[in-house]
Design a protein around this motif. Structure first.
Motif, PDB file in Angstrom:
ATOM      1  N   ALA A  39       0.834  -1.201   0.000  1.00 37.34           N
ATOM      2  CA  ALA A  39       0.000   0.000   0.000  1.00 37.34           C
ATOM      3  C   ALA A  39       0.871   1.254   0.000  1.00 37.34           C
ATOM      4  N   ALA A  40       1.994   1.211   0.699  1.00 37.05           N
ATOM      5  CA  ALA A  40       2.908   2.347   0.726  1.00 37.05           C
ATOM      6  C   ALA A  40       3.540   2.569  -0.647  1.00 37.05           C
ATOM      7  N   PHE A  41       3.841   1.466  -1.339  1.00 39.59           N
ATOM      8  CA  PHE A  41       4.386   1.612  -2.692  1.00 39.59           C
ATOM      9  C   PHE A  41       3.360   2.287  -3.596  1.00 39.59           C
ATOM     10  N   ALA A  42       2.084   1.945  -3.414  1.00 38.33           N
ATOM     11  CA  ALA A  42       1.025   2.571  -4.199  1.00 38.33           C
ATOM     12  C   ALA A  42       0.952   4.071  -3.921  1.00 38.33           C
ATOM     13  N   VAL A  43       1.181   4.462  -2.665  1.00 37.34           N
ATOM     14  CA  VAL A  43       1.198   5.883  -2.316  1.00 37.34           C
ATOM     15  C   VAL A  43       2.360   6.585  -3.020  1.00 37.34           C
ATOM     16  N   ALA A  44       3.529   5.961  -2.984  1.00 37.98           N
ATOM     17  CA  ALA A  44       4.696   6.539  -3.655  1.00 37.98           C
ATOM     18  C   ALA A  44       4.442   6.689  -5.149  1.00 37.98           C
ATOM     19  N   TYR A  45       3.829   5.667  -5.729  1.00 38.04           N
ATOM     20  CA  TYR A  45       3.493   5.720  -7.153  1.00 38.04           C
ATOM     21  C   TYR A  45       2.552   6.887  -7.438  1.00 38.04           C
ATOM     22  N   ARG A  46       1.531   7.041  -6.612  1.00 38.47           N
ATOM     23  CA  ARG A  46       0.547   8.105  -6.829  1.00 38.47           C
ATOM     24  C   ARG A  46       1.185   9.488  -6.750  1.00 38.47           C
ATOM     25  N   LEU A  47       2.154   9.654  -5.860  1.00 36.30           N
ATOM     26  CA  LEU A  47       2.803  10.948  -5.690  1.00 36.30           C
ATOM     27  C   LEU A  47       3.802  11.259  -6.805  1.00 36.30           C
ATOM     28  N   VAL A  48       4.439  10.232  -7.340  1.00 35.85           N
ATOM     29  CA  VAL A  48       5.518  10.441  -8.312  1.00 35.85           C
ATOM     30  C   VAL A  48       5.042  10.366  -9.758  1.00 35.85           C
ATOM     31  N   GLN A  49       4.098   9.497 -10.036  1.00 35.09           N
ATOM     32  CA  GLN A  49       3.720   9.197 -11.409  1.00 35.09           C
ATOM     33  C   GLN A  49       3.283  10.407 -12.240  1.00 35.09           C
ATOM     34  N   PRO A  50       2.458  11.336 -11.731  1.00 34.77           N
ATOM     35  CA  PRO A  50       2.040  12.460 -12.590  1.00 34.77           C
ATOM     36  C   PRO A  50       3.212  13.261 -13.145  1.00 34.77           C
ATOM     37  N   GLY A  51       4.169  13.610 -12.274  1.00 33.08           N
ATOM     38  CA  GLY A  51       5.326  14.362 -12.748  1.00 33.08           C
ATOM     39  C   GLY A  51       6.204  13.545 -13.664  1.00 33.08           C
ATOM     40  N   LEU A  52       6.373  12.263 -13.323  1.00 34.07           N
ATOM     41  CA  LEU A  52       7.199  11.389 -14.142  1.00 34.07           C
ATOM     42  C   LEU A  52       6.599  11.220 -15.529  1.00 34.07           C
ATOM     43  N   LEU A  53       5.279  11.062 -15.571  1.00 36.02           N
ATOM     44  CA  LEU A  53       4.615  10.894 -16.856  1.00 36.02           C
ATOM     45  C   LEU A  53       4.701  12.170 -17.688  1.00 36.02           C
ATOM     46  N   GLY A  54       4.561  13.317 -17.046  1.00 30.54           N
ATOM     47  CA  GLY A  54       4.706  14.574 -17.766  1.00 30.54           C
ATOM     48  C   GLY A  54       6.102  14.736 -18.337  1.00 30.54           C
ATOM     49  N   TYR A  55       7.103  14.362 -17.552  1.00 32.08           N
ATOM     50  CA  TYR A  55       8.487  14.405 -18.023  1.00 32.08           C
ATOM     51  C   TYR A  55       8.674  13.519 -19.244  1.00 32.08           C
ATOM     52  N   LEU A  56       8.150  12.312 -19.176  1.00 42.13           N
ATOM     53  CA  LEU A  56       8.296  11.378 -20.298  1.00 42.13           C
ATOM     54  C   LEU A  56       7.517  11.833 -21.526  1.00 42.13           C
ATOM     55  N   ARG A  57       6.358  12.435 -21.321  1.00 40.80           N
ATOM     56  CA  ARG A  57       5.607  12.954 -22.465  1.00 40.80           C
ATOM     57  C   ARG A  57       6.402  14.016 -23.199  1.00 40.80           C
ATOM     58  N   GLY A  58       7.172  14.790 -22.434  1.00 40.48           N
ATOM     59  CA  GLY A  58       8.003  15.809 -23.057  1.00 40.48           C
ATOM     60  C   GLY A  58       9.158  15.232 -23.842  1.00 40.48           C
ATOM     61  N   ILE A  59       9.531  13.980 -23.560  1.00 40.75           N
ATOM     62  CA  ILE A  59      10.656  13.359 -24.255  1.00 40.75           C
ATOM     63  C   ILE A  59      10.201  12.421 -25.370  1.00 40.75           C
ATOM     64  N   VAL A  60       9.237  11.555 -25.065  1.00 45.53           N
ATOM     65  CA  VAL A  60       8.860  10.522 -26.041  1.00 45.53           C
ATOM     66  C   VAL A  60       7.426  10.664 -26.543  1.00 45.53           C
ATOM     67  N   GLY A  61       6.716  11.713 -26.116  1.00 43.52           N
ATOM     68  CA  GLY A  61       5.373  11.946 -26.635  1.00 43.52           C
ATOM     69  C   GLY A  61       4.368  10.883 -26.230  1.00 43.52           C
ATOM     70  N   GLU A  62       3.643  10.379 -27.203  1.00 42.60           N
ATOM     71  CA  GLU A  62       2.532   9.468 -26.919  1.00 42.60           C
ATOM     72  C   GLU A  62       2.975   8.107 -26.392  1.00 42.60           C
ATOM     73  N   ASP A  63       4.253   7.812 -26.449  1.00 39.10           N
ATOM     74  CA  ASP A  63       4.761   6.547 -25.918  1.00 39.10           C
ATOM     75  C   ASP A  63       5.094   6.631 -24.428  1.00 39.10           C
ATOM     76  N   ALA A  64       4.769   7.774 -23.800  1.00 40.72           N
ATOM     77  CA  ALA A  64       5.177   8.010 -22.421  1.00 40.72           C
ATOM     78  C   ALA A  64       4.667   6.940 -21.457  1.00 40.72           C
ATOM     79  N   GLU A  65       3.425   6.518 -21.607  1.00 40.66           N
ATOM     80  CA  GLU A  65       2.876   5.554 -20.650  1.00 40.66           C
ATOM     81  C   GLU A  65       3.591   4.210 -20.735  1.00 40.66           C
ATOM     82  N   ASP A  66       3.935   3.782 -21.944  1.00 41.60           N
ATOM     83  CA  ASP A  66       4.673   2.528 -22.091  1.00 41.60           C
ATOM     84  C   ASP A  66       6.052   2.624 -21.448  1.00 41.60           C
ATOM     85  N   VAL A  67       6.722   3.751 -21.687  1.00 44.11           N
ATOM     86  CA  VAL A  67       8.052   3.940 -21.109  1.00 44.11           C
ATOM     87  C   VAL A  67       7.955   4.031 -19.585  1.00 44.11           C
ATOM     88  N   ALA A  68       6.915   4.711 -19.097  1.00 47.84           N
ATOM     89  CA  ALA A  68       6.729   4.815 -17.649  1.00 47.84           C
ATOM     90  C   ALA A  68       6.511   3.440 -17.028  1.00 47.84           C
TER      91      ALA A  68
END
Length: 205
Positions: free
Chosen positions: A30-59
């Motif tokens: 459950a704690a890992f899920a909390v960490a994921y929830r806190l980090v994922q939005p920024g991480l996904l935005g970062y990846l979208r800026g690099i790889v575009g529509e493939d960001a979710e796969d890379v994430a």
């Protein structure tokens, strides 16, 4: 970006994130899920800026590695954001190599960098970065500027943290982020980004 202007939204959760990571390292799913929830939005935005529509796969690939190597991580919440960004960046670069493409460079001229904006700050550009259009504009920046902006603004890392991810000096990352934000502000609303002493950024005239 000057001192005292680090992104606050991600940093506000660093205490909660650090505690969640510590519990996750002890096997608390459950704690890992909390960490994921806190980090994922920024991480996904970062990846979208690099790889575009493939960001979710890379994430997804990045999170598999994060989960696998979680026990090796040492640090606090801010350190965890930097560590996950480093892993995500490596996966993104691997992805780009496989596709044989690189982030595009707009090659804007110096006169764009010097557009006047006596009444503006970088705040407008920061707020606009939450939009898909803005992320597309970030992808059009020179690569060093795009990554610096994404790490500082979207992921929420401070200068030294972003520098560690990129393997560069903090001053170089601050300069790249400042220049990138100036370009974004000019494109998004015709307003430049000012700095109290732009000469400290090493910009040539």
């Amino acid at each position: 970006m000057g001192q005292g202007r680090e992104p606050r939204r991600a940093q506000a959760y660093d205490g909660e994130l650090g505690a969640a990571v510590a519990r996750a390292q002890e096997g608390d799913e459950a704690a890992f899920a909390v960490a994921y929830r806190l980090v994922q939005p920024g991480l996904l935005g970062y990846l979208r800026g690099i790889v575009g529509e493939d960001a979710e796969d890379v994430a997804s690939d990045a999170w598999l590695e994060i989960a696998r190597d979680l026990g090796r991580f040492k640090g606090d919440g801010a350190g965890f954001r930097g560590w996950t960004a480093t892993i995500a960046r490596h996966r993104a670069l691997d992805h780009l190599r496989r596709l044989k493409v690189r982030p595009r460079s707009a090659g804007l001229e110096q006169d764009v960098l010097d557009l006047p904006g006596p009444h503006s700050t970088h705040d407008q550009a920061l707020e606009a970065l939450s939009t898909e259009r803005a992320l597309e504009l970030v992808r059009s920046l020179p690569r060093d500027q795009a990554e610096a902006v994404l790490l500082r603004v979207v992921v929420g890392l401070d200068g030294p943290g972003a520098a560690r991810v990129l393997g560069k000096r903090p001053g170089a990352v601050r300069t790249a982020a400042h220049r990138g934000l100036k370009r974004l502000a000019a494109r998004l609303g015709g307003a430049g980004v000012t700095n109290e002493d732009p000469r400290t950024l090493g910009e040539s005239k």
